[in-house]
Design an enzyme around this catalytic site. Structure first.
Site, PDB file in Angstrom:
ATOM      1  N   ARG A   1       0.860  -1.180   0.000  1.00 35.12           N
ATOM      2  CA  ARG A   1       0.000   0.000   0.000  1.00 35.12           C
ATOM      3  C   ARG A   1       0.894   1.227   0.000  1.00 35.12           C
ATOM      4  O   ARG A   1       1.958   1.246   0.628  1.00 35.12           O
ATOM      5  CB  ARG A   1      -0.928   0.027   1.229  1.00 35.12           C
ATOM      6  CG  ARG A   1      -2.055  -0.996   1.196  1.00 35.12           C
ATOM      7  CD  ARG A   1      -3.059  -0.673   0.099  1.00 35.12           C
ATOM      8  NE  ARG A   1      -4.206  -1.580   0.094  1.00 35.12           N
ATOM      9  CZ  ARG A   1      -4.291  -2.701  -0.603  1.00 35.12           C
ATOM     10  NH1 ARG A   1      -3.252  -3.066  -1.354  1.00 35.12           N
ATOM     11  NH2 ARG A   1      -5.361  -3.454  -0.565  1.00 35.12           N
TER      12      ARG A   1
ATOM     13  N   GLU B   1      -3.504   6.963  -4.294  1.00 33.26           N
ATOM     14  CA  GLU B   1      -3.480   5.840  -5.226  1.00 33.26           C
ATOM     15  C   GLU B   1      -3.191   6.302  -6.647  1.00 33.26           C
ATOM     16  O   GLU B   1      -2.453   5.646  -7.387  1.00 33.26           O
ATOM     17  CB  GLU B   1      -4.830   5.104  -5.172  1.00 33.26           C
ATOM     18  CG  GLU B   1      -4.933   3.891  -6.071  1.00 33.26           C
ATOM     19  CD  GLU B   1      -4.186   2.674  -5.518  1.00 33.26           C
ATOM     20  OE1 GLU B   1      -4.040   1.702  -6.262  1.00 33.26           O
ATOM     21  OE2 GLU B   1      -3.747   2.712  -4.350  1.00 33.26           O
TER      22      GLU B   1
ATOM     23  N   HIS C   1      -1.434  -0.266 -10.065  1.00 32.29           N
ATOM     24  CA  HIS C   1      -1.993  -1.263  -9.131  1.00 32.29           C
ATOM     25  C   HIS C   1      -2.454  -2.516  -9.887  1.00 32.29           C
ATOM     26  O   HIS C   1      -3.601  -2.943  -9.775  1.00 32.29           O
ATOM     27  CB  HIS C   1      -3.163  -0.661  -8.340  1.00 32.29           C
ATOM     28  CG  HIS C   1      -3.388  -1.338  -7.018  1.00 32.29           C
ATOM     29  ND1 HIS C   1      -4.082  -0.746  -5.988  1.00 32.29           N
ATOM     30  CD2 HIS C   1      -3.022  -2.572  -6.560  1.00 32.29           C
ATOM     31  CE1 HIS C   1      -4.130  -1.574  -4.953  1.00 32.29           C
ATOM     32  NE2 HIS C   1      -3.491  -2.683  -5.283  1.00 32.29           N
TER      33      HIS C   1
END
Length: 339
Positions: free
Chosen positions: A250, A278, A297
């Protein structure tokens, strides 16, 4: 003659729009229909709706098969599911939708985290080996120069023989990475405060020592208050010149404000599949720095890898239908130190 009683559990699919279409093949739906009493074409995107086919199915469901985008199972939702006994999650973390109310009611939970761990570990292995060979930079130079170059002379510090790799976190993914690294001639370090004995061939060290010794540092710790910015200014400054930081966990685990100066100066390299936020802002240097591989991701399951998670989930459904315990049960206590 009385009809045979159908003892198969009633199951409802519950996940975000479009997820079931990517997760389940027709074979999966056929197997679900054989194992359970379910409408394999009915997918509940919103379990808070008080009426409709999904609400009716929820009221009868003994088993939920969930995936990304599933509705959080709040006390209000659970009140509409009086027969619910178990949740099979066809993805990794259950923290988004499994609430305290689920544990209080004694609902059994399982997840396909093991299936989702493998592609992340595979991505990490590739990143580690490519980092040692300086694949990103040499490819860029080759494209720029488009001529013969003394690569052998320039590559005196490249290569993966006896390179030191540091793994931060013996999570499910971290352990898979350690397994995948075994065939290679690497010196492997591990940091995890919950591990007291390292696996064979792995040296257990503190985080600061790991960062100071490893030329590749790969982060696999869970996102918890205790792991926020765990790779901070001190750890980054300790990393050797030319070292590579890999983050597939993360973004919040790495202090990107402290990392960026090292990347801009070219002192460190990075492979980042996750960032904080993100989605980096449009003007972020991460998009254009030649020593950074930034991916959106994608290390976790995608494409046909979703079918591996579905296979694991259906195996758990089969165990439940047969009256057997789940193989990958998730317990409330596990979530205090896992993703």
């Amino acid at each position: 003659m009385h009809p045979t009683t159908d003892h198969r559990p009633r199951l409802l699919l519950a996940m975000g729009p479009g997820v079931a279409e990517r997760l389940l093949t027709e074979d999966h739906r056929t197997r679900l229909a054989a194992l359970t009493r379910t409408d394999p074409q009915l997918v509940a995107h919103d379990l808070t709706a008080p009426e409709g086919p999904a609400a009716e199915a929820l009221a009868e469901a003994e088993l939920l098969l969930t995936c990304w985008g599933a509705t959080p199972l709040t006390p209000e939702v659970l009140a509409r599911a009086p027969r619910l006994k178990a949740v099979v999650h066809a993805a990794g973390s259950v923290k988004h939708h499994i609430t305290d109310a689920c544990w209080q009611r004694g609902i059994t939970v399982t997840s396909a985290a093991a299936a989702n761990a493998l592609p992340v570990a595979e991505y990490t292995l590739a990143a580690i080996l490519f980092a040692g060979k300086r694949v990103l930079r040499s490819a860029q130079q080759y494209a720029e120069l488009r001529t013969d170059q003394a690569w052998l002379a320039e590559s005196t510090t490249w290569g993966n023989y006896r390179r030191t790799v540091g793994i931060v976190g013996a999570s499910r993914i971290g352990r898979r990475v350690l397994d995948l690294l075994r065939p290679f001639d690497l010196d492997v370090l591990l940091h995890d405060p919950y591990v007291t004995e390292a696996p064979p061939g792995v040296e257990l060290v503190g985080l600061d020592e790991l960062c100071a010794r490893a030329t590749v540092v790969s982060v696999h710790a869970p996102q918890l208050p205790a792991t926020y910015r765990m790779i901070g200014a001190r750890q980054l400054a300790a990393m050797p010149d030319g070292a590579t930081l890999i983050n597939t966990a993360r973004g919040s685990l790495v202090d990107e404000d402290a990392l960026l100066p090292h990347l801009v100066a070219g002192r460190l390299h990075a492979v980042l599949d996750v960032t904080d936020p993100e989605l980096p802002p449009p003007d972020s240097p991460l998009y254009t720095l030649p020593n950074v591989l930034l991916t959106p991701h994608v290390a976790g399951s995608l494409g046909n890898e979703l079918h591996r998670m579905a296979d694991q989930a259906l195996a758990e459904v089969a165990r439940y239908a047969a009256g057997e315990p789940f193989a990958e049960e998730v317990r409330a206590a596990d979530l205090t130190r896992s993703a």
